[in-house]
Design an enzyme around this catalytic site. Structure first.
Site, short mmCIF file in Angstrom:
data_model
loop_
_atom_site.label_atom_id
_atom_site.label_comp_id
_atom_site.label_asym_id
_atom_site.label_seq_id
_atom_site.Cartn_x
_atom_site.Cartn_y
_atom_site.Cartn_z
N PHE A 153 0.86 -1.19 0.00
CA PHE A 153 0.00 0.00 0.00
C PHE A 153 0.89 1.23 0.00
O PHE A 153 1.64 1.47 0.94
CB PHE A 153 -0.94 0.06 1.21
N ASP A 238 9.32 2.90 2.08
CA ASP A 238 8.12 3.68 2.41
C ASP A 238 7.85 3.47 3.90
O ASP A 238 7.26 2.47 4.31
CB ASP A 238 6.94 3.22 1.55
N LYS A 267 2.39 10.87 7.38
CA LYS A 267 1.57 10.60 8.57
C LYS A 267 2.06 11.31 9.82
O LYS A 267 1.81 12.49 9.98
CB LYS A 267 1.42 9.09 8.75
C1 PLP Z 1 -0.95 5.94 4.46
C2 PLP Z 1 0.14 5.44 3.59
C3 PLP Z 1 0.43 6.05 2.36
C4 PLP Z 1 -0.43 7.15 1.78
O1 PLP Z 1 -0.47 8.28 2.58
P1 PLP Z 1 -1.63 9.38 2.35
O2 PLP Z 1 -1.24 10.50 3.24
O3 PLP Z 1 -2.92 8.74 2.74
O4 PLP Z 1 -1.60 9.73 0.91
C5 PLP Z 1 1.51 5.57 1.65
N1 PLP Z 1 2.26 4.56 2.10
C6 PLP Z 1 2.02 3.95 3.28
C7 PLP Z 1 2.90 2.85 3.74
C8 PLP Z 1 0.93 4.36 4.06
O5 PLP Z 1 0.66 3.72 5.20
#
Ligand code: PLP
Length: 413
Positions: A153, A238, A267
């Site tokens: 994700f 990520d 985040k």
């Molecule tokens: C939440 C998340 C995203 C996307 O972040 P948004 O601020 O919702 O666009 C990307 N990568 C990971 C691992 C995430 O948990």
């Protein structure tokens, strides 16, 4: 509802039921929120419009690692609101240099490219890797490939869902962006086979969050590090959800002694106050950009920088990481005892972060989340049978104990 007096259009709505109905009528149904309407929040607790309190064990998918309205973060935001909030990158502002310098330092890197949301930061990492591939590695034009892993994700943009393996995230959004190769998470042999001369990056979450808090087998991340170094491929981690204290370290990669080439952060970087994201790397990698080649109106704005600077200062002492490690040990131990009950089929996690797979006999993850909601505990299901638990790192020990008691009521023997 039958028996309710008719409400004139535009009249103020106040009850939870009315507010949920109004949201359903006027917002796209791209979410299915649990039936709670939050009015205020502090620390690990939220209060709904009727004054009922709930313990928040989701923490905004880790955007709220420091809890709701942490006093240091609110103070930093308020002070900045009284000075300057937005300049655009057309001009310099006096918070920008410190933000970039300290974030780079926290990451052990050299340069920062600030954005706003996580998806934008991953997009930026994809563009960075491709540009680095063409300008530095010498990949022929239009041939760059990025290797990603299954059940990833990385966000919701058209390019990012192009390499999702989740049909819900992907269906009906084609045509898809080419240039990505998907291999199974945790499988080094498949990754080795997927790397070619045109591979510019491997992009993965060191712990997969949305997939259900999936921790890779020991040795996997060091293996990816070795492979990518050998083949002159960027290792892009990520850490939008796994980073900034959640797993008991600043970065999840640290658990295996791995330093990637690129961190993608988001985040918790915004302290639960404003969206702040960033790509952090070396000068050799982020140095590929020239003026005009990438940007964002809001990226690196003064308010975002002021809040993120406070987040970085809070992380520098290591106290939140230590707390996540300590409370996380207890969380995972106690959840682990549910495994023999027949109601829980698996428990995974790292730090203050757990995925609990619920046995079919016990209902869906959604049903379990609803039962916990009725007991005053907020969690969120993912992929049908999994409930994920990620309390704010500031949660009081006794509050965590209390919540685990409610979890035992719902999932225990
Ligand atoms: C939440 C998340 C995203 C996307 O972040 P948004 O601020 O919702 O666009 C990307 N990568 C990971 C691992 C995430 O948990």
């Amino acid at each position: 509802m039958e028996g309710d007096p008719p409400r004139p259009p535009g009249a103020a709505v106040t009850t939870a039921r009315d507010l949920i109905a109004a949201a359903d009528a006027h917002s796209a149904h791209n979410y299915h929120p649990l039936p709670v309407v939050v009015a205020t929040a502090e620390g690990a607790w939220v209060t709904d419009v009727a004054g009922r309190r709930y313990l928040d064990l989701l923490a905004g998918y880790s955007a709220l690692n420091f809890g709701h309205r942490h006093p240091r973060l609110v103070r930093a935001a308020k002070a900045q609101l009284d000075r300057v909030t937005l300049t655009s990158r057309a001009f310099h502002h006096d918070r920008f240099a410190a933000f970039c310098e300290r974030l780079a330092e926290l990451c052990g890197m050299e340069m920062v490219l600030p954005m706003n949301t996580g998806a934008e930061a991953v997009e930026t990492a994809v563009k960075t890797a491709r540009k680095w591939g063409y300008r530095v590695k010498g990949v022929p034009a239009e041939m760059a490939k990025i290797v990603v892993v299954g059940n990833n994700f990385h966000g919701r943009t058209t390019t990012l869902i192009s390499f999702s393996t989740d049909p819900e995230a992907r269906a009906d959004y084609g045509p898809y962006t080419p240039g990505f190769e998907i291999v199974p998470f945790g499988d080094l042999t498949a990754m080795r086979a997927a790397l070619t001369e045109n591979t510019v990056a491997v992009l993965l979450e060191p712990v997969q969050g949305e997939a259900g808090v999936i921790v890779p087998p020991a040795g996997y991340l060091p293996g990816v590090r070795e492979l990518t170094r050998e083949r002159n491929v960027l290792f892009v981690a990520d850490e939008i959800q796994s980073g900034l204290g959640r797993t008991g370290r600043t970065f999840a990669c640290e658990h295996e002694g791995v330093v990637p080439d690129v961190y993608v952060l988001g985040k918790a970087l915004g302290g639960g106050v404003v969206p702040v994201s960033a790509v952090v790397s070396s000068a050799a990698v982020l140095g590929v950009f020239r003026p005009g080649e990438h940007g964002s109106t809001f990226g690196g704005n003064p308010l975002a920088c002021a809040v993120a600077l406070e987040v970085i200062a809070m992380l520098r002492t290591g106290e939140f990481q230590a707390r996540a490690a300590e409370l996380g040990g207890r969380l995972l131990r106690e959840l682990g005892t549910l495994k023999g009950t027949g109601r829980v089929t698996a428990v995974r996690g790292r730090g203050l972060w757990a995925g609990v797979d619920v046995a079919p006999a016990c209902g869906t993850g959604r049903e379990v989340s609803e039962r916990l909601l009725r007991r005053g505990v907020l969690v969120k299901d993912t992929h049908g049978a999994t409930v994920r638990i990620a309390p704010p790192l500031v949660i009081a020990e006794e509050d965590l104990e209390w919540a685990l008691g409610r979890v035992r009521e719902v999932l225990g023997p």
